[in-house]
Write a protein that holds these residues in place. Structure first.
Motif, PDB file in Angstrom:
ATOM      1  N   LYS A  38       2.059   2.194  -3.090  1.00 36.00           N
ATOM      2  CA  LYS A  38       0.965   2.498  -4.013  1.00 36.00           C
ATOM      3  C   LYS A  38       0.777   1.387  -5.039  1.00 36.00           C
ATOM      4  O   LYS A  38       0.429   1.625  -6.190  1.00 36.00           O
ATOM      5  CB  LYS A  38       1.193   3.848  -4.707  1.00 36.00           C
ATOM      6  N   GLU A  39       1.025   0.188  -4.568  1.00 32.38           N
ATOM      7  CA  GLU A  39       0.826  -0.966  -5.440  1.00 32.38           C
ATOM      8  C   GLU A  39      -0.276  -1.847  -4.886  1.00 32.38           C
ATOM      9  O   GLU A  39      -0.628  -1.765  -3.708  1.00 32.38           O
ATOM     10  CB  GLU A  39       2.119  -1.788  -5.530  1.00 32.38           C
ATOM     11  N   ILE A  40      -0.781  -2.701  -5.752  1.00 33.18           N
ATOM     12  CA  ILE A  40      -1.759  -3.678  -5.322  1.00 33.18           C
ATOM     13  C   ILE A  40      -1.008  -4.929  -4.891  1.00 33.18           C
ATOM     14  O   ILE A  40      -0.119  -5.382  -5.611  1.00 33.18           O
ATOM     15  CB  ILE A  40      -2.732  -3.986  -6.462  1.00 33.18           C
ATOM     16  N   PRO A  41      -1.325  -5.472  -3.720  1.00 31.08           N
ATOM     17  CA  PRO A  41      -0.591  -6.646  -3.238  1.00 31.08           C
ATOM     18  C   PRO A  41      -0.574  -7.738  -4.293  1.00 31.08           C
ATOM     19  O   PRO A  41      -1.603  -7.986  -4.936  1.00 31.08           O
ATOM     20  CB  PRO A  41      -1.396  -7.077  -2.006  1.00 31.08           C
ATOM     21  N   LEU A  77       0.824  -1.208   0.000  1.00 26.20           N
ATOM     22  CA  LEU A  77       0.000   0.000   0.000  1.00 26.20           C
ATOM     23  C   LEU A  77       0.855   1.254   0.000  1.00 26.20           C
ATOM     24  O   LEU A  77       0.583   2.213  -0.715  1.00 26.20           O
ATOM     25  CB  LEU A  77      -0.923  -0.016   1.210  1.00 26.20           C
TER      26      LEU A  77
END
Lengths: 125, 125
Positions: B74-77, B71
DNA sequence: CCTTGTGTGGTAAACCTCTACCACACTCGT
DNA sequence: ACGAGTGTGGTAGAGGTTTACCACACAAGG
């Protein structure tokens, strides 16, 4: 998927890939790869804006257009990333959606989380 | 935030930044910046695993540890990004959480979306 | 056949992000 | 005041990602 969307939008306008790129200011070779999902969607918001405008997207449509681009890049959409609200709501979503305890009440809890955060902080969006 | 979490975990163990880095195999200078949020959390899953193990995290705790790292970047897991199910649920979440129409029914719709997707495709997580 | 138009492959370069190294500042005990 | 210990600043370089350029393949029309 973003790449499919953007391709069918171009086709709808009956534009060849080259013509399209000329008008929007993109490299045809690279764009060919983008449309097929070989290359990722552009990350540059300016470019995405140009695309959205070119396709006449606005409001809700434009938002989900932007979301689709970010999603395919496995990123969180910039406006969401900046929002303190969603920083808190997203983990809740992940938890719920992973299905560890995807019960009715879990979902209600998630919904409440989001709503609460919204009403608490007026700096939304 | 990931950086705060990881810092307090280190402090709890009464480890100096240097000692800690020695044990986990990290660069102290860089890690100092990570703990203060100057540099982003490591993206390398291997490193995150080492950290989680070192701190004795597992199960739900480890998951949200990993989520926090993603997070802040700023990425999606990764596991979410790979799941076709969540790929579909996320846009719904964004829509709802942006609050354009954050009504009771919108949220119910979101919840339904997630549940439907879950029951439809057993390839979750 | 040629030519023209269309999409695509391969690759080099621009670009950006992240890490590692070195030196410095500050504190605290002696 | 000195030394060791702790954290931090600055920066160069490695590494990866994204873009741009050039050449090719293929199809349709003349």
């Amino acid at each position: 998927m973003f790449n499919e969307t953007v391709k069918s939008l171009r086709i709808q306008k009956r534009l060849t890939l080259r013509d399209f790129c000329e008008q929007v200011g993109l490299d045809p070779s690279n764009w060919s790869k983008v449309e097929r999902g070989v290359n990722p969607p552009p990350g540059d918001v300016g470019v995405l804006d140009r695309l959205a405008e070119f396709f006449g997207l606005s409001g809700e449509e434009k938002l989900s257009f932007m979301d689709a681009a970010a999603l395919q890049r496995k990123e969180i959409p910039p406006d969401v990333a900046d929002s303190a609200i969603l920083q808190k709501a997203l983990p809740a979503f992940f938890r719920a959606a992973r299905g560890h305890e995807l019960t009715e009440s879990e979902l209600k809890g998630l919904a409440d989380d989001i709503r609460k955060l919204h009403t608490a902080d007026p700096t939304s969006r």
